[in-house]
Scaffold this active site. Structure first.
Site, PDB file in Angstrom:
ATOM      1  N   HIS A   1     -56.210  19.351 -18.585  1.00 26.87           N
ATOM      2  CA  HIS A   1     -56.178  18.230 -19.523  1.00 26.87           C
ATOM      3  C   HIS A   1     -54.769  18.109 -20.075  1.00 26.87           C
ATOM      4  O   HIS A   1     -54.096  19.114 -20.305  1.00 26.87           O
ATOM      5  CB  HIS A   1     -57.159  18.461 -20.685  1.00 26.87           C
ATOM      6  CG  HIS A   1     -57.501  17.203 -21.417  1.00 26.87           C
ATOM      7  ND1 HIS A   1     -56.700  16.687 -22.412  1.00 26.87           N
ATOM      8  CD2 HIS A   1     -58.532  16.343 -21.273  1.00 26.87           C
ATOM      9  CE1 HIS A   1     -57.242  15.563 -22.855  1.00 26.87           C
ATOM     10  NE2 HIS A   1     -58.351  15.332 -22.190  1.00 26.87           N
TER      11      HIS A   1
ATOM     12  N   ASP B   1     -65.443  16.316 -18.095  1.00 27.57           N
ATOM     13  CA  ASP B   1     -66.047  15.862 -16.839  1.00 27.57           C
ATOM     14  C   ASP B   1     -66.640  16.983 -16.006  1.00 27.57           C
ATOM     15  O   ASP B   1     -67.252  16.726 -14.968  1.00 27.57           O
ATOM     16  CB  ASP B   1     -64.978  15.126 -16.009  1.00 27.57           C
ATOM     17  CG  ASP B   1     -64.533  13.857 -16.713  1.00 27.57           C
ATOM     18  OD1 ASP B   1     -63.325  13.710 -16.958  1.00 27.57           O
ATOM     19  OD2 ASP B   1     -65.415  13.047 -17.051  1.00 27.57           O
TER      20      ASP B   1
HETATM   21  C1  SDX Z   1     -60.278  12.745 -18.849  1.00 24.25           C
HETATM   22  O1  SDX Z   1     -56.443  11.894 -21.847  1.00 24.25           O
HETATM   23  C2  SDX Z   1     -57.689  12.089 -22.133  1.00 24.25           C
HETATM   24  O2  SDX Z   1     -58.036  12.380 -23.267  1.00 24.25           O
HETATM   25  C3  SDX Z   1     -58.663  11.923 -20.984  1.00 24.25           C
HETATM   26  C4  SDX Z   1     -60.114  12.238 -21.294  1.00 24.25           C
HETATM   27  C5  SDX Z   1     -60.720  11.235 -22.253  1.00 24.25           C
HETATM   28  O3  SDX Z   1     -61.731  11.587 -22.889  1.00 24.25           O
HETATM   29  O4  SDX Z   1     -60.229  10.084 -22.309  1.00 24.25           O
HETATM   30  O5  SDX Z   1     -60.213  13.534 -21.844  1.00 24.25           O
HETATM   31  C6  SDX Z   1     -60.975  12.181 -20.019  1.00 24.25           C
HETATM   32  O6  SDX Z   1     -59.613  12.025 -18.143  1.00 24.25           O
HETATM   33  C7  SDX Z   1     -60.345  14.237 -18.609  1.00 24.25           C
HETATM   34  C8  SDX Z   1     -59.494  14.681 -17.380  1.00 24.25           C
HETATM   35  C9  SDX Z   1     -60.297  14.395 -16.120  1.00 24.25           C
HETATM   36  N1  SDX Z   1     -59.458  14.632 -14.922  1.00 24.25           N
HETATM   37  C10 SDX Z   1     -59.684  15.673 -14.114  1.00 24.25           C
HETATM   38  O7  SDX Z   1     -60.507  16.565 -14.332  1.00 24.25           O
HETATM   39  C11 SDX Z   1     -58.844  15.666 -12.844  1.00 24.25           C
HETATM   40  C12 SDX Z   1     -58.266  17.069 -12.603  1.00 24.25           C
HETATM   41  N2  SDX Z   1     -57.277  17.337 -13.631  1.00 24.25           N
HETATM   42  C13 SDX Z   1     -55.874  17.091 -13.333  1.00 24.25           C
HETATM   43  O8  SDX Z   1     -55.663  15.969 -12.506  1.00 24.25           O
HETATM   44  C14 SDX Z   1     -54.980  17.179 -14.560  1.00 24.25           C
HETATM   45  O9  SDX Z   1     -55.318  18.320 -15.208  1.00 24.25           O
HETATM   46  C15 SDX Z   1     -54.977  16.038 -15.565  1.00 24.25           C
HETATM   47  C16 SDX Z   1     -54.688  14.725 -14.917  1.00 24.25           C
HETATM   48  C17 SDX Z   1     -56.264  15.969 -16.291  1.00 24.25           C
HETATM   49  C18 SDX Z   1     -53.851  16.345 -16.568  1.00 24.25           C
HETATM   50  O10 SDX Z   1     -52.686  16.256 -15.874  1.00 24.25           O
HETATM   51  P1  SDX Z   1     -51.281  16.530 -16.616  1.00 24.25           P
HETATM   52  O11 SDX Z   1     -51.408  16.748 -18.054  1.00 24.25           O
HETATM   53  O12 SDX Z   1     -50.353  15.465 -16.175  1.00 24.25           O
HETATM   54  O13 SDX Z   1     -50.917  17.917 -16.101  1.00 24.25           O
HETATM   55  P2  SDX Z   1     -50.094  18.150 -14.803  1.00 24.25           P
HETATM   56  O14 SDX Z   1     -50.650  17.289 -13.716  1.00 24.25           O
HETATM   57  O15 SDX Z   1     -48.642  18.032 -15.124  1.00 24.25           O
HETATM   58  O16 SDX Z   1     -50.472  19.661 -14.483  1.00 24.25           O
HETATM   59  C19 SDX Z   1     -49.734  20.706 -15.074  1.00 24.25           C
HETATM   60  C20 SDX Z   1     -49.763  21.786 -14.001  1.00 24.25           C
HETATM   61  C21 SDX Z   1     -49.300  21.273 -12.642  1.00 24.25           C
HETATM   62  O17 SDX Z   1     -48.771  22.380 -11.951  1.00 24.25           O
HETATM   63  P3  SDX Z   1     -47.118  22.511 -11.959  1.00 24.25           P
HETATM   64  O18 SDX Z   1     -46.585  21.214 -11.367  1.00 24.25           O
HETATM   65  O19 SDX Z   1     -46.728  22.726 -13.403  1.00 24.25           O
HETATM   66  O20 SDX Z   1     -46.865  23.691 -11.081  1.00 24.25           O
HETATM   67  O21 SDX Z   1     -51.127  22.226 -13.837  1.00 24.25           O
HETATM   68  C22 SDX Z   1     -51.551  21.924 -12.511  1.00 24.25           C
HETATM   69  C23 SDX Z   1     -50.602  20.895 -11.954  1.00 24.25           C
HETATM   70  O22 SDX Z   1     -50.509  21.017 -10.532  1.00 24.25           O
HETATM   71  N3  SDX Z   1     -52.904  21.382 -12.639  1.00 24.25           N
HETATM   72  C24 SDX Z   1     -53.915  21.678 -11.831  1.00 24.25           C
HETATM   73  C25 SDX Z   1     -55.014  20.966 -12.344  1.00 24.25           C
HETATM   74  N4  SDX Z   1     -54.643  20.267 -13.422  1.00 24.25           N
HETATM   75  C26 SDX Z   1     -53.329  20.519 -13.591  1.00 24.25           C
HETATM   76  N5  SDX Z   1     -53.999  22.469 -10.730  1.00 24.25           N
HETATM   77  C27 SDX Z   1     -55.219  22.528 -10.143  1.00 24.25           C
HETATM   78  N6  SDX Z   1     -56.334  21.869 -10.579  1.00 24.25           N
HETATM   79  C28 SDX Z   1     -56.264  21.097 -11.678  1.00 24.25           C
HETATM   80  N7  SDX Z   1     -57.341  20.456 -12.101  1.00 24.25           N
END
Ligand code: SDX
Length: 431
Positions: free
Chosen positions: A308, A366
């Site tokens: 998140h 989720d």
């Molecule tokens: C919702 O914003 C909100 O409040 C949203 C929400 C709401 O109520 O409105 O809470 C609802 O959208 C919840 C999130 C649902 N999405 C998912 O579950 C999809 C999987 N999650 C990821 O796509 C990710 O965690 C996000 C999109 C939710 C957050 O992405 P960020 O904050 O942009 O974080 P990032 O992509 O920069 O990740 C930071 C690091 C990265 O690694 P590095 O580049 O630093 O090496 O963490 C890793 C990412 O690769 N990472 C993950 C991961 N989530 C982040 N690695 C594996 N699996 C994951 N799920």
């Protein structure tokens, strides 16, 4: 918004700029950069808005480190346990918990706006039966802007109020009818003698061929799922609604824009993607393979329902959802649900893995919601429409807050330009 007695000093090319700061009632101070470009001839750069506050708001507060979510100051776990969705809608819209009379009046106004203009049924007929219900919701909600002209003058507080009630009231009907159209069953009309969640379940699952009794366990679980999804500060879809509304756009069109943004798998589409991922994993013995995929930088796969932007601790909604999943599946006699067992084992393994611990990746809202919705009989394609149904009150509350601020202006970000600089046109024979 309290002006802080602190200022931030920025030094650029030897020139010092004093930037005002504002103090919140909770959370970090903010540096006001509104005059930075005029004074310093520079932009700030923050793609994805990881460090940017887009507005001042009094509606929802999130502490990502503590895993805390407050709606008008009330914690989400208490609201999920003690309140119900329409009362939370009132709280989000008007800022205070309602008295018994206020709640009765609000619930009556919502109940009496649940029907759609009959002409709107024709929009459904234009879609293919296999259209994703989110595609239908974007279309039908957008089409509301062509029907309810007496609630589109956003400068009129009363019309804003009417548009708010109409959207909250009609979303369950719109979502249920998207489902019915998808499965080829006749539309079921709302009933005024049913509560909000029961009405939605009946519109989804009843058929003309037999009586339908709403299971109180399911309607309580449905209502709680609505509450857990109601609002969440300035997430992507809420920011979309605010930006669309900042141009003065039609309120129904702004909500349609929010639905479109929510659909993405990185946002509200994650609940569908998460259950599909859990099904693809199948059994707990295959979890290590997927954990490695999620950690592999060369693999776009991510654990859906994990991570998140704000929460760097447990998403408090996921905690409540997990408890609810246990209760609902147990009461439905599916406590040995293999998908739930896989989800719990995946959570356990991921939370022990250094990669997830170091990056503070925890289950989000989720991760468990899809398991409950699946047990309730919804197809995965209906998971995000249910999220959109519930989030409508959050979008509307934020929309009203923005329009009520006389100082609000059109949102128009700038950019870091990295393209070609000035050059003269070259005729085709000279290229
Ligand atoms: C919702 O914003 C909100 O409040 C949203 C929400 C709401 O109520 O409105 O809470 C609802 O959208 C919840 C999130 C649902 N999405 C998912 O579950 C999809 C999987 N999650 C990821 O796509 C990710 O965690 C996000 C999109 C939710 C957050 O992405 P960020 O904050 O942009 O974080 P990032 O992509 O920069 O990740 C930071 C690091 C990265 O690694 P590095 O580049 O630093 O090496 O963490 C890793 C990412 O690769 N990472 C993950 C991961 N989530 C982040 N690695 C594996 N699996 C994951 N799920």
């Amino acid at each position: 918004m309290a002006d802080s007695n602190k200022t931030a000093t920025l030094k650029i090319d030897g020139k010092e700029l004093e930037l005002p700061m504002h103090s919140p009632t909770a959370g970090p101070d903010v540096i006001d950069i509104g005059k930075l470009y005029a004074q310093g001839d520079v932009f700030t750069f923050d793609p994805g808005f990881t460090s940017t506050a887009s507005c001042a708001s009094t509606i929802t507060f999130i502490d990502g480190e503590k895993g805390e979510l407050l709606h008008r100051g009330y914690p989400i776990d208490q609201l999920a346990e003690k309140s119900h969705f329409l009362e939370v809608c009132y709280l989000l819209l008007y800022g205070e918990l309602p008295t018994a009379d206020q709640l009765e009046d609000f619930e009556s106004r919502v109940t009496n706006h649940t029907m759609l203009h009959e002409q709107m049924t024709y929009f459904y007929r234009g879609f293919r039966r296999d259209a994703h219900p989110m595609a239908i919701m974007v279309g039908v909600v957008g089409a509301m802007s062509a029907f309810y002209h007496d609630s589109t003058d956003i400068s009129d507080p009363w019309q804003r109020e009417v548009a708010s009630i109409r959207l909250i009231a009609k979303m369950p009907t719109i979502a249920a009818w998207a489902y019915k159209y998808h499965i080829g069953q006749p539309f079921v009309y709302p009933r005024n003698d049913l509560d909000y969640a029961s009405n939605f379940l009946r519109m989804c699952f009843s058929v003309p061929a037999e009586e339908y009794e709403v299971n109180p366990i399911l309607s309580r679980a449905m209502d709680r799922i609505f509450t857990l999804h109601a609002d969440h500060e300035q997430n992507a879809s809420t920011s979309t609604v605010r930006l669309a509304s900042s141009s003065g756009a039609n309120p129904f069109a702004c909500i349609a824009a929010g639905i479109a943004c929510l659909w993405g798998p990185a946002h509200g589409g994650a609940n569908q993607a998460c259950l599909e991922m859990l099904r693809e994993i199948g059994t707990p013995d295959r979890i290590p393979e997927y954990i490695e995929k999620a950690k592999d930088k060369n693999d776009p796969f991510r654990l859906m329902g994990f991570g998140h932007r704000v929460y760097k601790n447990f998403d408090p909604r996921a905690k409540v959802m997990k408890q609810s999943a246990d209760e609902v599946l147990d009461l439905l006699g599916v406590e040995n649900n293999p998908t739930l067992q896989t989800a719990k084992e995946l959570e356990r393994i991921a939370l022990e893995d250094p990669y997830f611990k170091d990056k503070k990746l925890y289950p989000n809202v989720d991760f468990y919601s899809g398991i409950i919705l699946d047990a309730m009989g919804f197809p995965t394609s209906m998971f995000t429409p249910i999220f959109a149904l519930a989030r409508t009150v959050g979008w509307i509350s934020q929309w009203k807050e923005q329009l009520s601020d006389p100082a609000h202006k059109i949102g128009r970000p700038r950019q870091l330009y990295t393209g070609a600089t000035f050059r003269d046109y070259v005729d085709v024979e000279n290229r």
